[in-house]
Design a protein around this motif. Structure first.
Motif, PDB file in Angstrom:
ATOM      1  N   GLY A 134       6.667  17.718  10.540  1.00 41.76           N
ATOM      2  CA  GLY A 134       7.211  18.929  11.148  1.00 41.76           C
ATOM      3  C   GLY A 134       8.719  19.063  11.074  1.00 41.76           C
ATOM      4  N   ALA A 135       9.399  18.085  10.475  1.00 42.14           N
ATOM      5  CA  ALA A 135      10.860  18.138  10.391  1.00 42.14           C
ATOM      6  C   ALA A 135      11.303  18.862   9.122  1.00 42.14           C
ATOM      7  CB  ALA A 135      11.448  16.737  10.424  1.00 42.14           C
ATOM      8  N   GLU A 136      12.547  19.339   9.137  1.00 40.85           N
ATOM      9  CA  GLU A 136      13.096  20.044   7.986  1.00 40.85           C
ATOM     10  C   GLU A 136      13.791  19.092   7.021  1.00 40.85           C
ATOM     11  OE1 GLU A 136      13.081  23.360   7.321  1.00 40.85           O
ATOM     12  OE2 GLU A 136      11.909  23.913   9.073  1.00 40.85           O
ATOM     13  N   SER A 137      14.416  18.057   7.546  1.00 44.94           N
ATOM     14  CA  SER A 137      15.255  17.196   6.714  1.00 44.94           C
ATOM     15  C   SER A 137      14.670  15.781   6.636  1.00 44.94           C
ATOM     16  CB  SER A 137      16.670  17.132   7.290  1.00 44.94           C
ATOM     17  OG  SER A 137      16.644  16.638   8.617  1.00 44.94           O
ATOM     18  N   THR A 138      15.219  14.996   5.711  1.00 45.76           N
ATOM     19  CA  THR A 138      14.806  13.612   5.547  1.00 45.76           C
ATOM     20  C   THR A 138      15.891  12.679   6.080  1.00 45.76           C
ATOM     21  OG1 THR A 138      15.762  13.490   3.328  1.00 45.76           O
ATOM     22  CG2 THR A 138      13.455  14.163   3.506  1.00 45.76           C
ATOM     23  N   LYS A 139      15.512  11.435   6.311  1.00 46.66           N
ATOM     24  CA  LYS A 139      16.459  10.423   6.768  1.00 46.66           C
ATOM     25  C   LYS A 139      16.391   9.230   5.823  1.00 46.66           C
ATOM     26  CE  LYS A 139      16.465  11.474  11.711  1.00 46.66           C
ATOM     27  NZ  LYS A 139      16.398  10.895  13.066  1.00 46.66           N
ATOM     28  N   LYS A 140      17.561   8.741   5.451  1.00 47.09           N
ATOM     29  CA  LYS A 140      17.626   7.571   4.598  1.00 47.09           C
ATOM     30  C   LYS A 140      17.250   6.324   5.401  1.00 47.09           C
ATOM     31  CE  LYS A 140      18.859   8.577   0.363  1.00 47.09           C
ATOM     32  NZ  LYS A 140      18.001   8.165  -0.783  1.00 47.09           N
ATOM     33  N   ILE A 141      16.519   5.424   4.769  1.00 46.11           N
ATOM     34  CA  ILE A 141      16.138   4.168   5.415  1.00 46.11           C
ATOM     35  C   ILE A 141      16.376   3.002   4.459  1.00 46.11           C
ATOM     36  CG2 ILE A 141      14.434   5.144   7.000  1.00 46.11           C
ATOM     37  CD1 ILE A 141      12.282   4.250   4.968  1.00 46.11           C
ATOM     38  N   ASP A 142      16.422   1.820   4.994  1.00 42.45           N
ATOM     39  CA  ASP A 142      16.571   0.602   4.205  1.00 42.45           C
ATOM     40  C   ASP A 142      15.587  -0.417   4.763  1.00 42.45           C
ATOM     41  OD1 ASP A 142      17.371  -1.620   2.766  1.00 42.45           O
ATOM     42  OD2 ASP A 142      19.078  -2.044   4.085  1.00 42.45           O
ATOM     43  N   VAL A 143      14.428  -0.531   4.140  1.00 42.91           N
ATOM     44  CA  VAL A 143      13.398  -1.438   4.628  1.00 42.91           C
ATOM     45  C   VAL A 143      12.794  -2.212   3.467  1.00 42.91           C
ATOM     46  CG1 VAL A 143      12.768  -0.003   6.617  1.00 42.91           C
ATOM     47  CG2 VAL A 143      11.563   0.291   4.454  1.00 42.91           C
ATOM     48  N   ARG A 144      12.279  -3.392   3.801  1.00 41.01           N
ATOM     49  CA  ARG A 144      11.451  -4.112   2.841  1.00 41.01           C
ATOM     50  C   ARG A 144       9.997  -3.889   3.220  1.00 41.01           C
ATOM     51  NH1 ARG A 144      11.015 -10.548   1.312  1.00 41.01           N
ATOM     52  NH2 ARG A 144      10.049 -10.197  -0.726  1.00 41.01           N
ATOM     53  N   ILE A 145       9.155  -3.620   2.230  1.00 41.67           N
ATOM     54  CA  ILE A 145       7.755  -3.325   2.495  1.00 41.67           C
ATOM     55  C   ILE A 145       6.891  -4.526   2.118  1.00 41.67           C
ATOM     56  CG2 ILE A 145       5.778  -1.890   1.896  1.00 41.67           C
ATOM     57  CD1 ILE A 145       9.238  -0.491   1.432  1.00 41.67           C
ATOM     58  N   VAL A 146       6.128  -4.991   3.097  1.00 39.81           N
ATOM     59  CA  VAL A 146       5.113  -6.015   2.872  1.00 39.81           C
ATOM     60  C   VAL A 146       3.785  -5.414   3.317  1.00 39.81           C
ATOM     61  CG1 VAL A 146       4.304  -8.327   3.451  1.00 39.81           C
ATOM     62  CG2 VAL A 146       6.770  -7.881   3.279  1.00 39.81           C
ATOM     63  N   ALA A 147       2.816  -5.406   2.434  1.00 39.85           N
ATOM     64  CA  ALA A 147       1.508  -4.831   2.754  1.00 39.85           C
ATOM     65  C   ALA A 147       0.421  -5.890   2.624  1.00 39.85           C
ATOM     66  CB  ALA A 147       1.207  -3.648   1.833  1.00 39.85           C
ATOM     67  N   ALA A 148      -0.636  -5.714   3.389  1.00 40.69           N
ATOM     68  CA  ALA A 148      -1.744  -6.670   3.359  1.00 40.69           C
ATOM     69  C   ALA A 148      -3.065  -5.925   3.273  1.00 40.69           C
ATOM     70  CB  ALA A 148      -1.727  -7.557   4.598  1.00 40.69           C
ATOM     71  N   THR A 149      -4.022  -6.556   2.621  1.00 42.78           N
ATOM     72  CA  THR A 149      -5.336  -5.931   2.494  1.00 42.78           C
ATOM     73  C   THR A 149      -6.409  -6.989   2.297  1.00 42.78           C
ATOM     74  OG1 THR A 149      -6.665  -4.358   1.189  1.00 42.78           O
ATOM     75  CG2 THR A 149      -5.018  -5.645  -0.006  1.00 42.78           C
ATOM     76  N   ASN A 150      -7.602  -6.722   2.826  1.00 41.63           N
ATOM     77  CA  ASN A 150      -8.749  -7.584   2.541  1.00 41.63           C
ATOM     78  C   ASN A 150      -9.646  -6.955   1.487  1.00 41.63           C
ATOM     79  OD1 ASN A 150     -10.084  -5.551   3.903  1.00 41.63           O
ATOM     80  ND2 ASN A 150     -10.603  -6.790   5.687  1.00 41.63           N
ATOM     81  N   ARG A 151      -9.176  -5.863   0.900  1.00 40.36           N
ATOM     82  CA  ARG A 151      -9.923  -5.189  -0.157  1.00 40.36           C
ATOM     83  C   ARG A 151      -9.325  -5.506  -1.523  1.00 40.36           C
ATOM     84  NH1 ARG A 151     -11.312   1.005   1.685  1.00 40.36           N
ATOM     85  NH2 ARG A 151     -12.138   0.570   3.763  1.00 40.36           N
ATOM     86  N   ASP A 152     -10.118  -5.314  -2.561  1.00 42.61           N
ATOM     87  CA  ASP A 152      -9.647  -5.417  -3.930  1.00 42.61           C
ATOM     88  C   ASP A 152      -9.068  -4.056  -4.295  1.00 42.61           C
ATOM     89  OD1 ASP A 152      -9.310  -5.462  -6.681  1.00 42.61           O
ATOM     90  OD2 ASP A 152     -11.130  -6.620  -7.060  1.00 42.61           O
TER      91      ASP A 152
END
Length: 265
Positions: A134-152
């Motif tokens: 619902g926002a008009e603008s974006t915000k810059k971020i600085d993150v590292r992404i670690v994802a996990a899954t039990n699926r193939d």
């Protein structure tokens, strides 16, 4: 092999020692990581270690569990929302990506992320910016992404439930946690570690009898380390003597799968 600790993880198996080395090798990097493994193997604990050993360790570590958040709320939980974006949105709210700015975001059960939200996640990864619902603008971020899954995820991709471009963008580094049944050396070590939380009445640490070890090694552990922890805790709760003798613990073992319950008798 000798026991080794990494964060809250303990292992004596060569397979886990290899995993520990890989975790240390990639911890300093900002590369996205996908952790694969069956339920209960400790994927979130590996994510924690990646954060703790990284230059981002003083910044936030934020967990998003895609399987635990209702479908209608997951977009807001991840990306935030603006006031009035939907019924009940009475104020602006930051999402998990903004909360993790400067640190690490751990996306658990990635395979549960709805297909229509995957392009939004891909955009965040590519642009390192987030747009609240619902926002008009974006915000810059600085993150590292670690994802996990039990699926193939490769199979999910082939069957049309996961985007190929998102898979390749996330899967810069892949870490695979082997199931507990494939590393029997860790069963005894972890059992002893969990038992150390339950000292006997006279203060003597509880040790596993050989018969008890055989029972533990025979079990297939479909729930992996989480199931092992539950079995040890259940044994503590069911022991009338509060572990006055080691064999009292062995008699109190109880397993979840019906075909294995006799092992605890």
């Amino acid at each position: 092999m000798h026991p080794e600790q990494l964060g809250r993880l303990w292992a004596a198996s060569s397979a886990m020692h290899d995993l520990f080395r890989k975790v240390r090798d990639v911890a300093d990097s900002d590369a996205s990581v996908v952790i694969e493994g069956e339920t209960g193997t400790g994927k979130e604990l590996v994510g924690e270690v990646l954060h703790e050993l990284s230059p981002r360790s003083a910044a936030p570590y934020v967990v998003v569990d895609c399987a635990a958040i209702p479908r209608e709320l997951i977009e807001s939980e991840m990306f935030g929302h603006a006031r009035g974006a939907f019924t009940g949105a009475t104020s602006d709210r930051q999402g998990a990506f903004e909360a993790a700015n400067g640190g690490t975001i751990f996306i658990d059960e990635l395979g549960e992320l709805p297909l229509d939200l995957q392009p939004r996640l891909l955009r965040v990864l590519e642009k390192m910016e987030v747009k609240r619902v619902g926002a008009e603008s974006t915000k810059k971020i600085d993150v590292r992404i670690v994802a996990a899954t039990n699926r193939d995820l490769r199979r999910e991709e082939d069957e049309g439930r996961f985007r190929e471009d998102l898979y390749f963008r996330l899967n810069v580094v892949k870490l695979v946690i082997p199931p507990l049944r494939d590393r029997p050396e860790d069963i005894e070590l972890l059992s002893e570690r969990f038992l150390s939380d339950f000292p006997s009445i006279d203060g003597t640490p509880i040790r596993l009898l050989e018969d008890t070890k055989r029972k533990l090694l025979k079990h297939p552990w479909p729930g992996n380390v989480r199931e092992l922890r539950n079995v040890i805790d259940r044994g503590a709760a069911m022991s009338d003597t509060k572990f006055r003798l080691p064999e009292d613990f062995g008699r109190s073992l109880a397993f979840d799968s019906p075909e294995q319950r006799s092992l605890g008798s």
